[in-house]
Design a protein around this motif. Structure first.
Motif, PDB file in Angstrom:
ATOM      1  N   LEU A  27     -29.347  23.564   6.902  1.00 14.10           N
ATOM      2  CA  LEU A  27     -30.578  24.480   6.660  1.00 14.10           C
ATOM      3  C   LEU A  27     -31.934  23.784   7.270  1.00 14.10           C
ATOM      4  CD1 LEU A  27     -29.633  25.655   3.188  1.00 14.10           C
ATOM      5  CD2 LEU A  27     -29.712  27.063   5.160  1.00 14.10           C
ATOM      6  N   ASP A  28     -32.807  24.766   7.838  1.00 16.21           N
ATOM      7  CA  ASP A  28     -34.339  24.167   8.049  1.00 16.21           C
ATOM      8  C   ASP A  28     -35.303  23.980   6.635  1.00 16.21           C
ATOM      9  OD1 ASP A  28     -34.523  23.438  10.571  1.00 16.21           O
ATOM     10  OD2 ASP A  28     -34.829  25.723  11.288  1.00 16.21           O
ATOM     11  N   GLN A  29     -35.601  23.030   6.434  1.00 14.01           N
ATOM     12  CA  GLN A  29     -36.370  22.766   5.296  1.00 14.01           C
ATOM     13  C   GLN A  29     -37.768  23.866   5.483  1.00 14.01           C
ATOM     14  OE1 GLN A  29     -37.286  18.557   4.240  1.00 14.01           O
ATOM     15  NE2 GLN A  29     -35.887  18.951   2.553  1.00 14.01           N
TER      16      GLN A  29
ATOM     17  N   ILE B 271     -37.872  13.228  15.302  1.00  9.85           N
ATOM     18  CA  ILE B 271     -36.605  12.824  14.730  1.00  9.85           C
ATOM     19  C   ILE B 271     -35.943  13.672  13.961  1.00  9.85           C
ATOM     20  CG2 ILE B 271     -35.533  10.973  13.270  1.00  9.85           C
ATOM     21  CD1 ILE B 271     -37.903   9.233  14.053  1.00  9.85           C
ATOM     22  N   THR B 272     -36.480  14.618  12.803  1.00 13.06           N
ATOM     23  CA  THR B 272     -35.644  15.311  12.302  1.00 13.06           C
ATOM     24  C   THR B 272     -35.249  16.475  13.099  1.00 13.06           C
ATOM     25  OG1 THR B 272     -37.714  16.355  11.374  1.00 13.06           O
ATOM     26  CG2 THR B 272     -36.745  14.542  10.116  1.00 13.06           C
ATOM     27  N   ASN B 273     -36.028  16.943  14.044  1.00  9.78           N
ATOM     28  CA  ASN B 273     -35.841  17.818  15.014  1.00  9.78           C
ATOM     29  C   ASN B 273     -34.364  17.502  15.773  1.00  9.78           C
ATOM     30  OD1 ASN B 273     -37.924  19.535  14.524  1.00  9.78           O
ATOM     31  ND2 ASN B 273     -39.015  19.089  16.238  1.00  9.78           N
ATOM     32  N   ALA B 274     -34.649  15.989  16.293  1.00  7.54           N
ATOM     33  CA  ALA B 274     -33.232  15.557  16.955  1.00  7.54           C
ATOM     34  C   ALA B 274     -31.968  15.597  16.030  1.00  7.54           C
ATOM     35  CB  ALA B 274     -33.691  14.225  17.376  1.00  7.54           C
ATOM     36  N   LEU B 275     -32.283  15.132  14.707  1.00  3.92           N
ATOM     37  CA  LEU B 275     -31.028  15.080  13.923  1.00  3.92           C
ATOM     38  C   LEU B 275     -30.383  16.680  13.636  1.00  3.92           C
ATOM     39  CD1 LEU B 275     -32.439  12.715  11.222  1.00  3.92           C
ATOM     40  CD2 LEU B 275     -30.401  12.483  12.627  1.00  3.92           C
ATOM     41  N   ASN B 276     -31.498  17.780  13.791  1.00  2.76           N
ATOM     42  CA  ASN B 276     -30.950  19.144  13.583  1.00  2.76           C
ATOM     43  C   ASN B 276     -29.792  19.345  14.744  1.00  2.76           C
ATOM     44  OD1 ASN B 276     -32.316  19.511  11.225  1.00  2.76           O
ATOM     45  ND2 ASN B 276     -34.009  20.381  12.281  1.00  2.76           N
ATOM     46  N   GLU B 277     -30.273  18.770  15.847  1.00  2.00           N
ATOM     47  CA  GLU B 277     -29.687  19.242  16.921  1.00  2.00           C
ATOM     48  C   GLU B 277     -27.875  18.572  16.807  1.00  2.00           C
ATOM     49  OE1 GLU B 277     -32.212  19.462  20.711  1.00  2.00           O
ATOM     50  OE2 GLU B 277     -31.769  17.283  20.183  1.00  2.00           O
ATOM     51  N   VAL B 278     -27.855  17.415  16.060  1.00  2.00           N
ATOM     52  CA  VAL B 278     -26.395  17.001  15.844  1.00  2.00           C
ATOM     53  C   VAL B 278     -25.857  17.682  14.774  1.00  2.00           C
ATOM     54  CG1 VAL B 278     -25.453  14.715  14.707  1.00  2.00           C
ATOM     55  CG2 VAL B 278     -27.564  14.410  16.317  1.00  2.00           C
ATOM     56  N   GLU B 279     -26.622  18.208  13.616  1.00  2.00           N
ATOM     57  CA  GLU B 279     -26.165  18.909  12.712  1.00  2.00           C
ATOM     58  C   GLU B 279     -25.451  20.337  13.151  1.00  2.00           C
ATOM     59  OE1 GLU B 279     -28.046  19.281   8.357  1.00  2.00           O
ATOM     60  OE2 GLU B 279     -29.315  20.189   9.792  1.00  2.00           O
ATOM     61  N   ARG B 280     -26.558  20.905  14.059  1.00  2.00           N
ATOM     62  CA  ARG B 280     -26.054  22.450  14.288  1.00  2.00           C
ATOM     63  C   ARG B 280     -25.330  22.471  15.643  1.00  2.00           C
ATOM     64  NH1 ARG B 280     -31.841  24.750  12.340  1.00  2.00           N
ATOM     65  NH2 ARG B 280     -31.451  23.797  10.180  1.00  2.00           N
TER      66      ARG B 280
ATOM     67  N   ASN C 124     -33.457  12.476  22.976  1.00  2.00           N
ATOM     68  CA  ASN C 124     -34.379  13.543  22.783  1.00  2.00           C
ATOM     69  C   ASN C 124     -35.447  13.307  21.756  1.00  2.00           C
ATOM     70  OD1 ASN C 124     -32.550  15.035  24.514  1.00  2.00           O
ATOM     71  ND2 ASN C 124     -31.609  16.103  22.787  1.00  2.00           N
ATOM     72  N   ALA C 125     -35.103  12.804  20.715  1.00  2.00           N
ATOM     73  CA  ALA C 125     -36.305  12.249  19.834  1.00  2.00           C
ATOM     74  C   ALA C 125     -37.208  11.373  20.543  1.00  2.00           C
ATOM     75  CB  ALA C 125     -35.523  11.417  18.607  1.00  2.00           C
ATOM     76  N   LYS C 126     -36.731  10.478  21.321  1.00  2.00           N
ATOM     77  CA  LYS C 126     -37.936   9.472  22.063  1.00  2.00           C
ATOM     78  C   LYS C 126     -38.559  10.464  23.151  1.00  2.00           C
ATOM     79  CE  LYS C 126     -38.118   5.466  25.115  1.00  2.00           C
ATOM     80  NZ  LYS C 126     -39.321   6.189  25.770  1.00  2.00           N
ATOM     81  N   LYS C 127     -38.074  11.451  23.619  1.00  2.39           N
ATOM     82  CA  LYS C 127     -38.775  12.219  24.609  1.00  2.39           C
ATOM     83  C   LYS C 127     -39.900  12.990  23.540  1.00  2.39           C
ATOM     84  CE  LYS C 127     -35.050  12.883  28.012  1.00  2.39           C
ATOM     85  NZ  LYS C 127     -34.210  13.802  28.747  1.00  2.39           N
ATOM     86  N   GLY C 128     -39.322  13.598  22.651  1.00  5.82           N
ATOM     87  CA  GLY C 128     -40.146  14.518  21.998  1.00  5.82           C
ATOM     88  C   GLY C 128     -41.447  13.811  21.251  1.00  5.82           C
ATOM     89  N   VAL C 129     -41.107  12.366  20.845  1.00  2.69           N
ATOM     90  CA  VAL C 129     -42.257  11.448  20.429  1.00  2.69           C
ATOM     91  C   VAL C 129     -43.357  11.224  21.595  1.00  2.69           C
ATOM     92  CG1 VAL C 129     -43.059   9.279  19.666  1.00  2.69           C
ATOM     93  CG2 VAL C 129     -41.063  10.388  18.594  1.00  2.69           C
ATOM     94  N   ASP C 130     -42.678  11.011  22.531  1.00  7.62           N
ATOM     95  CA  ASP C 130     -43.497  10.525  23.989  1.00  7.62           C
ATOM     96  C   ASP C 130     -44.489  11.855  24.536  1.00  7.62           C
ATOM     97  OD1 ASP C 130     -42.552   7.964  24.059  1.00  7.62           O
ATOM     98  OD2 ASP C 130     -41.249   8.635  25.531  1.00  7.62           O
TER      99      ASP C 130
END
Length: 434
Positions: free
Chosen positions: A261-263, A404-413, A424-430
């Motif tokens: 679930l998306d918080q 980071i949580t966006n990237a974890l959502n990709e693992v999760e879903r 992907n988290a690194k690209k997102g932060v950059d």
């Protein structure tokens, strides 16, 4: 977060001084023709917040308006803090559309003090420097610039615990006693192991936890250094504690322990009442949110236990006054009153927001919550607040956490690999912070 304890008598005296000061400031400034709304002495204060601060629900606005008949408070609220912050940045850049009082999440306060100090009032101009001894040292310091400007007054802190549904655990054949559970999940490995046992006998359409994003956020809240080090250097990629939290979250996703679930999403909100998950890592401020979403039917079904892996802090906020505010003196009087020990204690007892005021912390030490099966919330969250680390705050804490949580959502879903998600988290932060 270590809390500096004040003597009880001093705390009461300071609380009385703070309340008296707020009343005098409000009465004195309310008569100003330049700060009225067209009627003699009448003032409408606008308050713009995110999430659930609980002031209206706890009756504090109504109480303040009764004490100040010439003041009317109008609150606007954005559920998702990321949306709120984006909108606030747009309005700060343009200088218009700002409220008299703006809420600031702790993950943004370093951005305010280091990059936007010219956009917010220095509250020492209104006497805020006299309040320093009332607040936890770390809470006060985080909103203070290097040259001594105070840009916000602390509302709450986010000591962490674990909230859980006793009825769902019972149906899965697991213990429901908060002390026994705390022993079984004293470590995060123990928490995941219990989750696997739950999954094997779980009620239909019910997962062990809400999302791996919330799991990551609560775990990283147990660390002193998270995204930045004390020198201000961005270190999230090389921080072993962060990588450990990432790996544990990935494991939970790959083992199918999450409801995915998306918080803050409508689906997440509905899940509290639907029994879609059995446990949720919960900072103190989430108690009021759970009550609001689960409703009266959830009373007595929820309980609270000590968090796996030790104490931590997630969240907590500030109330600030923008330079462009229409009613600055009156706004300061309101936030001084709202953050005084008496009001912080009331807010915790009614909504669960754990105080950042040392005097209020003493007042709520014995508090229990009937909604959460009589859990000793004053003791559970009080112990966590005392033991939690003083966290290093960085300019882009919230942005890094979101990526980071966006990237974890990709693992999760989507089931993508941990390695690809990390990239992907690194690209997102950059892309977000450069």
């Amino acid at each position: 977060m270590p809390i500096a304890r004040a003597a009880k008598r001093a705390a009461v005296r300071l609380g009385a001084v703070a309340l008296a000061g707020a009343l005098l400031a409000a009465c004195g400034s309310g008569s100003s023709g330049t700060s009225s709304d067209g009627e003699s002495g009448k003032v409408t204060l606008t308050v713009d917040l995110f999430g659930s601060f609980g002031y209206k629900e706890a009756g504090l606005y109504a109480e303040y308006e009764k004490l100040h008949p010439d003041v009317t408070i109008k609150q606007t609220d954005t559920e998702d803090e990321a949306d709120y912050w984006k909108s606030l940045q747009t309005r700060l850049a343009g200088g218009g559309g700002l409220a008299d009082v703006q809420g600031i999440e702790v993950g943004r306060i370093a951005s305010v003090t280091q990059q936007q100090s010219d956009k917010f009032e220095d509250l020492t101009k209104y006497g805020a420097d006299q309040l320093k001894s009332q607040f936890a040292e770390a809470k006060w310091a985080a909103a203070t610039t290097k040259d001594g400007k105070v840009l916000g007054l602390g509302t709450d802190v986010g000591p962490e615990a674990m909230c859980y549904r006793t009825d769902l655990l019972k149906q899965a054949g697991l213990p429901t006693d908060r002390v026994e559970l705390a022993k079984k999940w004293s470590t995060w490995d123990g928490y995941l192991e219990l989750g696997k046992q739950y999954k094997a006998k779980a009620p239909a359409k019910s997962a062990w936890l809400d999302s791996v994003g919330s799991l990551f956020s609560i775990m990283i809240g147990q660390e002193e250094e998270r995204y930045y080090d004390a020198s201000g250097k961005l270190v999230w990629e090389t921080n072993p504690a962060l990588k450990s939290a990432w790996d544990t979250s990935v494991e939970a996703a790959e083992d199918g322990l999450s409801a995915k679930l998306d918080q803050w999403s409508p689906q997440w909100n509905q899940a509290f009442a639907a029994g879609s998950f059995a446990t949720i890592p919960c900072p103190a401020w989430m108690l009021g949110y759970i009550k609001g979403q689960a409703g009266d039917s959830g009373k007595g079904k929820w309980d609270i236990a000590k968090l796996p892996g030790g104490a931590g802090n997630w969240g907590g906020s500030y109330l600030s006054v923008p330079r462009a505010a229409k009613h600055k003196k009156e706004a300061y009087a309101l936030i001084q009153w709202l953050t005084a020990p008496e009001q912080q204690a009331k807010l915790f007892q009614k909504q669960g927001n754990f105080p950042s005021s040392t005097g209020a912390i003493e007042k709520v030490a014995d508090a229990t919550d009937p909604y959460f099966s009589g859990a000793p919330i004053g003791q559970i969250f009080g112990d966590a607040a005392k033991a939690a680390p003083v966290q290093v705050l960085g300019v882009h804490d919230q942005n890094v956490n979101q990526q980071i949580t966006n990237a974890l959502n990709e693992v999760e879903r989507k089931g993508i690999s941990s390695q690809k998600a990390w990239g992907n988290a690194k690209k997102g932060v950059d892309n977000t912070i450069g």
